[in-house]
Write a protein that holds these residues in place. Structure first.
Motif, PDB file in Angstrom:
ATOM      1  N   ASP A  69     -37.022 -79.273 -37.223  1.00 44.28           N
ATOM      2  CA  ASP A  69     -36.335 -80.192 -36.320  1.00 44.28           C
ATOM      3  C   ASP A  69     -36.856 -80.083 -34.889  1.00 44.28           C
ATOM      4  O   ASP A  69     -36.898 -81.076 -34.160  1.00 44.28           O
ATOM      5  N   ILE A  70     -37.250 -78.889 -34.479  1.00 38.45           N
ATOM      6  CA  ILE A  70     -37.806 -78.714 -33.129  1.00 38.45           C
ATOM      7  C   ILE A  70     -39.106 -79.492 -32.993  1.00 38.45           C
ATOM      8  O   ILE A  70     -39.332 -80.197 -31.998  1.00 38.45           O
ATOM      9  N   LEU A  71     -39.975 -79.382 -33.985  1.00 36.75           N
ATOM     10  CA  LEU A  71     -41.256 -80.073 -33.949  1.00 36.75           C
ATOM     11  C   LEU A  71     -41.063 -81.586 -33.921  1.00 36.75           C
ATOM     12  O   LEU A  71     -41.710 -82.291 -33.132  1.00 36.75           O
ATOM     13  N   ILE A  72     -40.163 -82.095 -34.761  1.00 38.28           N
ATOM     14  CA  ILE A  72     -39.909 -83.534 -34.791  1.00 38.28           C
ATOM     15  C   ILE A  72     -39.312 -84.001 -33.465  1.00 38.28           C
ATOM     16  O   ILE A  72     -39.646 -85.074 -32.951  1.00 38.28           O
ATOM     17  N   GLY A  73     -38.437 -83.176 -32.880  1.00 39.90           N
ATOM     18  CA  GLY A  73     -37.866 -83.522 -31.583  1.00 39.90           C
ATOM     19  C   GLY A  73     -38.918 -83.607 -30.488  1.00 39.90           C
ATOM     20  O   GLY A  73     -38.878 -84.504 -29.642  1.00 39.90           O
ATOM     21  N   GLY A 129     -35.117 -85.973 -27.590  1.00 42.40           N
ATOM     22  CA  GLY A 129     -35.695 -85.648 -28.883  1.00 42.40           C
ATOM     23  C   GLY A 129     -35.134 -84.364 -29.479  1.00 42.40           C
ATOM     24  O   GLY A 129     -34.750 -84.322 -30.662  1.00 42.40           O
ATOM     25  N   VAL A 130     -35.057 -83.312 -28.656  1.00 41.34           N
ATOM     26  CA  VAL A 130     -34.578 -82.026 -29.161  1.00 41.34           C
ATOM     27  C   VAL A 130     -33.098 -82.098 -29.517  1.00 41.34           C
ATOM     28  O   VAL A 130     -32.674 -81.608 -30.573  1.00 41.34           O
ATOM     29  N   VAL A 131     -32.288 -82.706 -28.659  1.00 35.18           N
ATOM     30  CA  VAL A 131     -30.851 -82.801 -28.926  1.00 35.18           C
ATOM     31  C   VAL A 131     -30.584 -83.677 -30.148  1.00 35.18           C
ATOM     32  O   VAL A 131     -29.756 -83.341 -31.008  1.00 35.18           O
ATOM     33  N   MET A 132     -31.300 -84.790 -30.243  1.00 40.55           N
ATOM     34  CA  MET A 132     -31.051 -85.729 -31.340  1.00 40.55           C
ATOM     35  C   MET A 132     -31.327 -85.090 -32.696  1.00 40.55           C
ATOM     36  O   MET A 132     -30.610 -85.345 -33.675  1.00 40.55           O
ATOM     37  N   TYR A 133     -32.337 -84.238 -32.781  1.00 37.85           N
ATOM     38  CA  TYR A 133     -32.691 -83.652 -34.075  1.00 37.85           C
ATOM     39  C   TYR A 133     -32.077 -82.277 -34.318  1.00 37.85           C
ATOM     40  O   TYR A 133     -32.237 -81.717 -35.410  1.00 37.85           O
ATOM     41  N   ASN A 134     -31.390 -81.717 -33.326  1.00 35.43           N
ATOM     42  CA  ASN A 134     -30.875 -80.366 -33.494  1.00 35.43           C
ATOM     43  C   ASN A 134     -29.396 -80.205 -33.174  1.00 35.43           C
ATOM     44  O   ASN A 134     -28.827 -79.168 -33.498  1.00 35.43           O
ATOM     45  N   ALA A 135     -28.768 -81.203 -32.558  1.00 38.53           N
ATOM     46  CA  ALA A 135     -27.397 -80.988 -32.097  1.00 38.53           C
ATOM     47  C   ALA A 135     -26.453 -82.139 -32.424  1.00 38.53           C
ATOM     48  O   ALA A 135     -25.365 -82.196 -31.862  1.00 38.53           O
ATOM     49  N   VAL A 136     -26.850 -83.043 -33.289  1.00 35.46           N
ATOM     50  CA  VAL A 136     -25.964 -84.154 -33.636  1.00 35.46           C
ATOM     51  C   VAL A 136     -25.835 -84.238 -35.151  1.00 35.46           C
ATOM     52  O   VAL A 136     -26.731 -83.796 -35.886  1.00 35.46           O
ATOM     53  N   PRO A 137     -24.737 -84.798 -35.649  1.00 38.36           N
ATOM     54  CA  PRO A 137     -24.561 -84.948 -37.104  1.00 38.36           C
ATOM     55  C   PRO A 137     -25.626 -85.882 -37.690  1.00 38.36           C
ATOM     56  O   PRO A 137     -26.152 -86.759 -36.990  1.00 38.36           O
ATOM     57  N   PRO A 138     -25.945 -85.732 -38.967  1.00 33.55           N
ATOM     58  CA  PRO A 138     -26.968 -86.575 -39.601  1.00 33.55           C
ATOM     59  C   PRO A 138     -26.678 -88.069 -39.501  1.00 33.55           C
ATOM     60  O   PRO A 138     -27.608 -88.868 -39.339  1.00 33.55           O
ATOM     61  N   TRP A 139     -25.408 -88.454 -39.588  1.00 30.27           N
ATOM     62  CA  TRP A 139     -25.101 -89.882 -39.539  1.00 30.27           C
ATOM     63  C   TRP A 139     -25.384 -90.461 -38.155  1.00 30.27           C
ATOM     64  O   TRP A 139     -25.760 -91.627 -38.027  1.00 30.27           O
ATOM     65  N   VAL A 140     -25.225 -89.633 -37.113  1.00 30.58           N
ATOM     66  CA  VAL A 140     -25.563 -90.089 -35.760  1.00 30.58           C
ATOM     67  C   VAL A 140     -27.075 -90.241 -35.620  1.00 30.58           C
ATOM     68  O   VAL A 140     -27.575 -91.231 -35.068  1.00 30.58           O
ATOM     69  N   LEU A 141     -27.811 -89.250 -36.126  1.00 24.85           N
ATOM     70  CA  LEU A 141     -29.273 -89.321 -36.098  1.00 24.85           C
ATOM     71  C   LEU A 141     -29.758 -90.548 -36.851  1.00 24.85           C
ATOM     72  O   LEU A 141     -30.646 -91.275 -36.369  1.00 24.85           O
ATOM     73  N   HIS A 142     -29.191 -90.794 -38.008  1.00 23.88           N
ATOM     74  CA  HIS A 142     -29.633 -91.913 -38.834  1.00 23.88           C
ATOM     75  C   HIS A 142     -29.341 -93.253 -38.171  1.00 23.88           C
ATOM     76  O   HIS A 142     -30.174 -94.160 -38.170  1.00 23.88           O
ATOM     77  N   GLY A 143     -28.168 -93.375 -37.570  1.00 23.17           N
ATOM     78  CA  GLY A 143     -27.794 -94.654 -36.973  1.00 23.17           C
ATOM     79  C   GLY A 143     -28.350 -94.860 -35.584  1.00 23.17           C
ATOM     80  O   GLY A 143     -28.925 -95.907 -35.278  1.00 23.17           O
ATOM     81  N   VAL A 144     -28.223 -93.822 -34.725  1.00 20.02           N
ATOM     82  CA  VAL A 144     -28.623 -93.970 -33.325  1.00 20.02           C
ATOM     83  C   VAL A 144     -30.135 -93.940 -33.180  1.00 20.02           C
ATOM     84  O   VAL A 144     -30.733 -94.770 -32.483  1.00 20.02           O
ATOM     85  N   HIS A 145     -30.770 -92.971 -33.825  1.00 19.43           N
ATOM     86  CA  HIS A 145     -32.212 -92.822 -33.618  1.00 19.43           C
ATOM     87  C   HIS A 145     -33.043 -93.685 -34.563  1.00 19.43           C
ATOM     88  O   HIS A 145     -33.869 -94.481 -34.127  1.00 19.43           O
ATOM     89  N   ASP A 146     -32.811 -93.532 -35.866  1.00 17.29           N
ATOM     90  CA  ASP A 146     -33.646 -94.247 -36.832  1.00 17.29           C
ATOM     91  C   ASP A 146     -33.527 -95.766 -36.680  1.00 17.29           C
ATOM     92  O   ASP A 146     -34.533 -96.475 -36.689  1.00 17.29           O
TER      93      ASP A 146
END
Length: 301
Positions: A69-73, A129-146
């Protein structure tokens, strides 16, 4: 067949990113080591090369560490910096020609302030990037970022195209303020030089914008499509297409240094002087005015 193609795409991505890392290292060395390129006029070009360098460094191990997740962030943060830098160039040049007088622009937009803007880009983008992939629930990442992030990417590109259009339109109809009325030939010459160098810089970044859109748009579209059908990520054929988009995604970091080489004669001269021990005479009509110090500096832009 899909699995084999999947593996080929992974190896190709690492190889392309290794080449991009080398190219952008050379580009940064040229910008840092060539005196006439170390002016505020090239601040955003240097920042884009730095973003491409860090993206390629992080992307080399990504095919084999794509669960980090750090690398992706970090990858997410660096490409956001690239998008923001391309937009910032158009905004900066538009401000220089439209919303304020040249003298006021030079006093307000200093080299240190441009560096501060670049630092702000880096801090905000990497934090996202780091917060989105390491500190939020998967559904937030999927909806907000993806979904939201990919859609925002298209919106930012649309805004960037609009600002570039306005900047080119301003150049076409630009009249140096008070130059003719005051009869000050030096100021008129300086303003005309400003217009010429702005046009050349914008043309270069339009090419970069087109390359980045071609490279990144398929990946964004794929993520939006997968948002409505999450099960696609389990399909091997879809994953092969996804890695093909990721490979295309990295090509802009390879192509951008060639655009610097093509569009910036000063960049070529600096490269030859640094690595080939030869100096190429600049064309007489290619002069960049370092408006911060009011000193004319020959460059190839």
């Amino acid at each position: 067949m899909a699995v084999s193609l999947f593996v080929v795409m992974q190896y190709c991505m690492s190889g392309v990113c290794a080449l991009a890392m080398l190219e952008n290292l050379l580009a940064i060395a040229v910008f840092a080591g060539t005196k006439k390129l170390r002016i505020k006029y090239y601040a955003f070009v240097f920042n884009l090369a730095l973003a491409d360098l860090l993206f390629s460094v992080c992307a080399i191990p990504y095919p084999w560490l794509n669960t980090s997740d750090i690398l992706i962030g970090l990858l997410t943060g660096t490409y956001i910096v690239s998008i923001m830098t391309i937009l910032a160039v158009a905004v900066n040049r538009y401000l220089a020609l439209s919303l304020m007088s040249p003298a006021r622009y030079d006093s307000l937009v200093t080299g240190y302030r441009l560096i501060g803007i670049c630092i702000l880009f880096w801090c905000s983008s990497l934090a996202y990037g780091v917060v989105m992939y390491n500190a939020v629930p998967p559904w937030v990442l999927h909806g907000v970022h993806d979904f939201g992030g990919s859609l925002a990417g298209y919106i930012v590109w649309l805004i960037t195209v609009l600002v570039y259009y306005l900047a080119f339109r301003k150049i076409k109809h630009y009249t140096p303020p008070l130059a003719s009325a005051a009869g000050i030939s030096a100021n008129e010459e300086r303003d005309q030089t400003r217009v010429q160098q702005t046009r050349r810089l914008l043309v270069m970044f339009v090419l970069i914008l087109v390359v980045s859109f071609i490279s990144w748009a398929p990946s964004f579209a794929l993520r939006i499509f997968a948002f409505f059908n999450v099960s696609l990520w389990q399909d091997e054929t879809f994953l092969a297409w996804a890695w093909g988009c990721y490979l295309l995604y990295t090509l802009s970091t390879v192509i951008n240094p060639f655009i610097y080489w093509w569009r910036l004669d000063g960049f070529r001269e600096g490269f030859y002087a640094m690595f080939c021990r030869c100096v190429v005479k600049a064309k007489p009509n290619e002069t960049v005015v370092d408006l911060t110090t009011n000193v004319n500096t020959e460059t190839g832009l």
